[in-house]
Motif scaffolding. Structure first.
Motif: not given
Length: 166
Positions: A18-27
């Motif tokens: 989840v953190v990886t996905v959100l990091y990729a989306l938010a930058g």
């Protein structure tokens, strides 16, 4: 298994994804971690209902994504806190590959970035992405294809010469 143990196991097995996905989306890793934390708190508060969903992780991811989208409303408060407390303590820098990938992802259109992140980082199928985003499967496939081509071109442009010649 009691409800608390079920949530604990769910959290342990899904938090990194989840953190990886959100990091990729938010930058922004800090923003992604904050959004994930808040999404998990909300899931924990509603765990008796959410645990019965077909994909509770998708619920957490969606809540986290919505929190990121609404983050601009809180920027003024963040600026005031920064002025009061200063910057967060320094942490180790991200790897060069991480920086290159996040930079390239930021340059993609949001729809393509979202499809690529869900497919490659969250390991969702085209059908699952289509269902979660309310988009036809053909559109998801097109976004993936266009996004991959654009991402490959961006990464080739941004790679150091010694890496691209290897």
């Amino acid at each position: 298994m009691d409800a608390d143990t079920g949530f604990d196991e769910f959290y342990r097995t899904t938090r990194q994804r989840v953190v990886t996905v959100l990091y990729a989306l938010a930058g922004d890793l800090s923003e992604a971690q904050d959004a994930a934390q808040e999404a998990y708190v909300r899931a924990w508060q509603r765990w008796s209902r959410i645990s019965g969903y077909d994909d509770p992780e998708a619920w957490v991811r969606m809540v986290g994504h919505r929190l990121l989208i609404n983050r601009w409303r809180k920027i003024r408060g963040g600026v005031a806190a920064y002025r009061r407390h200063g910057p967060a303590p320094a942490v180790g820098p991200p790897s060069e590959n991480t920086v290159l990938l996040v930079t390239a992802l930021r340059r993609l259109p949001a729809e393509q970035r979202h499809a690529i992140v869900l497919y490659h980082l969250a390991d969702l199928s085209v059908a699952e992405i289509a269902e979660q985003t309310g988009t036809p499967a053909g559109t998801v496939k097109a976004r993936l294809a266009r996004g991959r081509r654009a991402l490959a071109a961006l990464l080739d442009i941004n790679l150091p010469e010694e890496v691209s010649n290897a």
